[in-house]
Design a protein around this motif. Structure first.
Motif, short mmCIF file in Angstrom:
data_model
loop_
_atom_site.label_atom_id
_atom_site.label_comp_id
_atom_site.label_asym_id
_atom_site.label_seq_id
_atom_site.Cartn_x
_atom_site.Cartn_y
_atom_site.Cartn_z
N GLU A 209 65.80 37.97 -0.10
CA GLU A 209 65.86 38.85 1.07
C GLU A 209 64.71 39.86 1.04
O GLU A 209 64.08 40.12 2.05
CB GLU A 209 67.22 39.56 1.13
N GLY B 247 64.99 43.32 5.88
CA GLY B 247 66.39 42.97 5.67
C GLY B 247 67.11 42.58 6.95
O GLY B 247 66.73 43.02 8.02
N PRO C 86 74.21 42.48 4.81
CA PRO C 86 73.47 41.49 4.03
C PRO C 86 74.39 40.64 3.15
O PRO C 86 74.11 39.48 2.91
CB PRO C 86 72.51 42.32 3.16
#
Ligand code: HEM
Length: 462
Positions: free
Chosen positions: A161, A168, A173
């Motif tokens: 990532e 991001g 996430p």
């Protein structure tokens, strides 16, 4: 510190090779649950094994010169076979891993500059920061048992990532990570319909289960690409990450860029091909180190001398040869990609054998790396095999964790650098012991992982 002696060498658990050929039922059961259990003694002893069975004519190759012939010298006579494409393709269609022919050549030329040593070295700080984040989490759980397989998957995803899209995913996430893990869980087992070469339109249970996760995964990636293009069009400063490099990449021969579909497919390919493989290499390394106090002591001595309190940088890597050797030896015993296959598209001759068109050629690092004729004490963990004095005697085509030839792993130096950075920082600050009573079993489900995870007690190094 003295090298590990023959008496102290550790031989990690592995399925005992069969003495006889499995019948059809046993073969299908092994293909679905753990293909490692289908290999026989003969595979670990003979350079070439030819068979005719459910997969048609199959040639299992463990002769380095013959592998070189198939992967390099006459690579044009072979293509990635349907089995490998079907098992991998659901989420990565149109990306470099599964593309073929002219489309593959174009993508490979276009993507090569993303993985030059200079570009990859530029990712050391991101790799170091992702590891630091994990170590901070561990400090809050000092002395607890953690699933290190999961921890390694999280840190490798964090690295991807941070290097693919530095800004991001705007969303949660962890949700992306969960979707990826569920996706690979679902496509993991080899479907008997694929083994029999049944048409693609017949629904596979695994793919049906994976669909929602894949759809979510694709949606997030598309949003990220759109957001980046909008930023670039507005003239804003764009981060120099893999996403920008992909959007700017152009074919050195024609000057053409990648389509949005190819950009998205390669983001998914890099995540798919790069996170679980690297995470498994690290998990197996932690397991092997936990069983070998002498190796741990050598690692700690090397890391303490090489690293300071400053964040790790590219210049530190050359001072970590034993860390690297431990990882290379780990990938010998537990190759994250334990099996590769090719289909002959024209008649060929390999090591004196006739290879008619249509033959399935299997190169399986799991057996190649433990082959009785190629390695001394093949089942023993001995990182010194990969230290400078001995490294030269390892045949290039007897050790293939990243494959070889035109289809060699494009992310090999990224992965090895990442594994060195993560492992060195763990060794510097933490100790880890296998949870009492836990039996470690290697299982092949697309990649090679410890079955049921790797529970370890993690504590701060005194
Ligand atoms: C320890 C970690 C890794 C291992 C053991 C590994 C292993 C491999 C192997 C064996 C192949 C060749 C398969 C074949 O010839 O059939 C391959 C191909 C590939 N790998 Fe990796 N890989 C790792 C990490 C990565 C990473 C980090 C990335 C991307 C960031 C990546 C991207 C790819 C791609 C795109 C291909 C296809 C290349 C092509 O066909 O041109 N891999 N990998």
């Amino acid at each position: 510190m003295a090298p590990v002696t023959a008496q102290t060498l550790f031989r990690p658990p592995a399925p005992t090779p069969r003495t006889t050929q499995p019948d059809l039922f046993a073969f299908l059961h092994a293909a679905r649950t753990n293909p490692l259990t289908s290999w026989m003694d003969v595979h670990f002893e003979e350079p070439i094994v030819m068979t005719k069975g459910v997969l048609g004519r199959v040639m299992i190759v463990n002769d380095p010169a013959a592998i070189r012939h198939v992967f390099v010298d006459n690579a044009g006579a072979y293509r990635k076979d349907e089995l490998q494409r079907r098992v991998l393709a659901p989420g990565m269609a149109d990306g470099l891993l599964t593309a073929d022919g002219e489309e593959w050549r174009l993508q490979r030329r276009t993507l090569a500059p993303l993985f030059t040593p200079r570009t990859v070295q530029g990712f050391v700080p991101a790799m170091g920061a992702a590891t630091e984040r994990m170590l901070r989490r561990w400090r809050r759980r000092d002395g607890r048992i953690l699933d290190m397989s999961l921890e390694m998957t999280r840190v490798t995803l964090d690295v991807l990532e941070r290097t693919i899209f530095t800004q991001g995913p705007a969303h949660d996430p962890d949700a992306l990570g969960r979707a990826i893990t569920r996706f690979f869980e679902a496509v993991g087992p080899i479907d008997p319909l694929d083994v029999f070469g049944m048409p693609d339109w017949l629904p596979r249970l695994g793919r049906l289960q994976a669909r929602p996760a894949l759809a979510y995964f694709e949606r997030v990636v598309t949003e990220l690409i759109d957001a980046r293009k909008a930023l670039s069009a507005a003239g804003g400063p764009v981060p120099r990450d893999i996403l920008t490099l992909l959007l700017e990449a152009s074919d050195p021969e024609t000057g053409r860029g990648l389509s949005d579909i190819a950009v998205g497919a390669n983001v998914i390919t890099f995540i798919g091909a790069g996170h679980e493989t690297t995470a498994n290499a690290l998990s197996w390394a932690l397991y092997l180190i936990s069983q070998t106090p002498d190796v741990r002591a050598r690692l700690e001595a090397e890391v303490d001398a090489a690293l300071s309190d400053d964040p790790i940088g590219p210049e530190d890597l050359a001072r970590l040869p034993f860390v690297r050797a431990v990882l290379e030896e780990t990938m010998r015993l537990f190759p994250p990609v334990p099996f590769m296959s090719r289909a002959a598209v024209e008649d060929d001759r390999v090591a004196g054998y006739k290879v008619p068109r249509g033959t399935l050629v299997i190169v399986a690092p799991w057996i190649l790396h433990r082959h009785r004729t190629l390695w001394s004490d093949p089942d023993a963990f001995d990182p010194d095999r990969f230290m400078e004095d001995c490294r030269g005697s390892v045949d290039r085509f007897a050790y293939l964790p990243f494959g070889a030839g035109p289809r060699v792993c494009i992310g090999a130096s990224f992965a090895l650098q990442e594994a060195v950075v993560v492992l060195a920082q763990i060794i510097r600050t933490a100790r880890f012991e296998l949870a009492e009573g836990h039996q470690v079993t290697p299982v092949h489900r697309v990649t090679l992982r410890p079955e049921g995870g790797l529970p370890m007690r993690v504590s701060r190094r005194a």
